[in-house]
Design an enzyme around this catalytic site. Sequence first.
Site, PDB file in Angstrom:
ATOM      1  N   ASP A 115       0.874  -1.185   0.000  1.00  0.00           N
ATOM      2  CA  ASP A 115       0.000   0.000   0.000  1.00  0.00           C
ATOM      3  C   ASP A 115       0.907   1.231   0.000  1.00  0.00           C
ATOM      4  OD1 ASP A 115      -1.684  -2.156   0.747  1.00  0.00           O
ATOM      5  OD2 ASP A 115      -3.046  -0.817   1.819  1.00  0.00           O
ATOM      6  N   LYS A 139      -6.689   3.555  -3.251  1.00  0.00           N
ATOM      7  CA  LYS A 139      -7.019   3.552  -1.824  1.00  0.00           C
ATOM      8  C   LYS A 139      -7.261   4.989  -1.383  1.00  0.00           C
ATOM      9  CE  LYS A 139      -4.998   2.227   2.661  1.00  0.00           C
ATOM     10  NZ  LYS A 139      -3.855   1.534   3.309  1.00  0.00           N
ATOM     11  N   LYS A 176     -10.046   0.539  -2.352  1.00  0.00           N
ATOM     12  CA  LYS A 176      -9.928   0.250  -0.926  1.00  0.00           C
ATOM     13  C   LYS A 176     -10.300   1.512  -0.163  1.00  0.00           C
ATOM     14  CE  LYS A 176      -6.727  -1.039   2.788  1.00  0.00           C
ATOM     15  NZ  LYS A 176      -5.392  -1.574   3.138  1.00  0.00           N
TER      16      LYS A 176
END
Length: 212
Positions: free
Chosen positions: A89, A151, A180
């Site tokens: 991430d 994300k 996400k």
Amino acid sequence: MHLEDYIDHTLLKPTATIAEIKKLCADAIKYELYAVCVHGCHIALAKNELNGSPVKLAAVVGFPLGAMTTEAKVFEAKECISNGADEIDMVINIGYLKSGLGEFVENDIKKVKKAIGNTVLKVIIETCFLTDKEKETACKIVMDSGAEFVKTSTGFGKGGATYEDVILIKKIIGDKVKIKASGGIKNKESALKYIDLGVSRIGTSSGPSLLL
């Protein structure tokens, strides 16, 4: 639909202790959550604690500001994978995006993606700092970069995920990449709403609580 299959159980606070990381992993195994998400220094420990369970292990890179060099992000990502991470991430260079340097931001992501190959890459665009136009630009950059996820947030900015941002992101990306949602998701009702809006993963420090 099984909510546990959407949850990245997360512990990223700077004061996280070894005992807390171990508990994070134990809870993820107990509740059959999709993944745990931790800082790079905890990857080897978490990998050992997960001990061959189906729970995935995600590492944050360039976190939480995204303002380090591309080379530093690449090194960090590769080291995390070598220590056992299954997913990365990473945070975009937010200031460069806001400066109109989209080519740099895209190259930043592409170089990390190239370095990690088939490993899943989630790109944190930190929506709380962006205008709607900048969110659109960021989403298009992520789509063009080869990453698997947009994300929303680190959870360390001035705000986390919002329904409005997810609706906007979904409108821009369609089904080309996944979403996400992370930051401030503390209960089952909000998690389910995010999933209804098209989210494929929920980042939360309250993983087991979302199942109650």
